[in-house]
Design a protein around this motif. Structure first.
Motif, PDB file in Angstrom:
ATOM      1  N   ALA A  35       0.899  -1.204   0.229  1.00 55.08           N
ATOM      2  CA  ALA A  35      -0.287   0.138  -0.214  1.00 55.08           C
ATOM      3  C   ALA A  35       1.314   1.117   0.058  1.00 55.08           C
ATOM      4  CB  ALA A  35      -1.008   0.479   1.027  1.00 55.08           C
ATOM      5  N   LEU A  54      -8.028  -0.511  -0.416  1.00 50.19           N
ATOM      6  CA  LEU A  54      -8.248  -1.927  -1.061  1.00 50.19           C
ATOM      7  C   LEU A  54      -8.649  -2.222  -2.398  1.00 50.19           C
ATOM      8  CD1 LEU A  54      -6.681  -4.570  -1.925  1.00 50.19           C
ATOM      9  CD2 LEU A  54      -8.337  -5.722  -0.313  1.00 50.19           C
ATOM     10  N   MET A  59      -3.893  -3.435  -2.667  1.00 45.67           N
ATOM     11  CA  MET A  59      -3.266  -2.886  -1.606  1.00 45.67           C
ATOM     12  C   MET A  59      -2.630  -1.490  -1.908  1.00 45.67           C
ATOM     13  SD  MET A  59      -4.262  -4.209   0.540  1.00 45.67           S
ATOM     14  CE  MET A  59      -4.132  -3.526   2.073  1.00 45.67           C
ATOM     15  N   GLU A 183      -6.009 -10.297   0.866  1.00 48.38           N
ATOM     16  CA  GLU A 183      -6.812  -9.879  -0.208  1.00 48.38           C
ATOM     17  C   GLU A 183      -7.831 -10.201  -0.661  1.00 48.38           C
ATOM     18  OE1 GLU A 183      -4.158  -7.990  -3.024  1.00 48.38           O
ATOM     19  OE2 GLU A 183      -2.633  -6.642  -1.603  1.00 48.38           O
TER      20      GLU A 183
END
Length: 199
Positions: A35, A54, A59, A183
């Motif tokens: 991320a 997300l 991310m 995820e």
């Protein structure tokens, strides 16, 4: 859209950083890395926290389909993980059905993942603490297999000893796969994620 709380379990401090008991921290770190985020320690939270989103692209994405995700690494020791998880759950108003806990699992072979919702704590003190603090165990778990200790080595020594350098390359691949599983669980739901990652 309700946010998700993703708690990677481990023990704080450099002495524990490369131990099997800290694979939850490692997966949380990998998710934050994807991320391009970083962990901070908000006052009173009892955890290091990284807030991100997300999307279908991964991310840190942005867009109408973005799911808000709060990554935490408890600053308590493993046995008190529930204190940090409960505080974060209350602060961000996230119910157990949007909580994902990543933890090591002795009873699953190394290099193996199992995703599930609910169940007992199977002797894992981090899970026991979370169940106690939340008043139940109806949350998602990403169970990161570490296998049983070799020979007569005590389980406590096995999970808290440093992982040998010779195994770290394989461990990095396992951490990456576990991050993929988190995820998938959030984006696709449990059955789809189980089909892809449970082995």
């Amino acid at each position: 859209m309700a946010a998700w709380l993703v708690a990677g379990l481990g023990n704080p401090g450099p002495a524990y950083a490369n131990t099997r008991h800290n694979v939850g921290f490692m997966v949380a770190d990998e998710l934050a890395r994807r991320a391009a985020g970083s962990f901070a320690a908000p006052r009173g939270m009892r955890a290091d926290v990284c807030e991100t989103r997300l999307t279908a692209t991964g991310m840190g994405g942005i867009g109408a389909d973005a799911e808000r995700v709060v990554l935490i690494k408890p600053r308590t020791y493993m046995n008190d993980s529930g204190v940090a998880v409960a505080k974060a759950s209350a602060f961000y108003k996230i119910a157990a059905d949007h909580l994902v806990v990543i933890h090591d699992e002795l009873d699953i072979d190394a290099h193996t993942l199992r995703l599930k919702k609910g169940g007992g704590d199977n002797g894992h003190n981090g899970l026991k603490s979370i169940r106690s603090s939340l008043g139940g165990g109806d949350f998602y778990r990403v169970r990161f297999g570490i296998g049983r200790p070799p020979g007569r080595q005590a389980p406590a020594d096995y999970v808290l000893n440093q992982i040998p350098a010779s195994l770290r390359e394989d461990l990095a691949l396992d951490v990456d796969r576990a991050a993929d599983a988190v995820e998938a669980l959030i984006r696709e739901g449990l059955p789809a994620a189980q089909n892809r990652f449970n082995s």
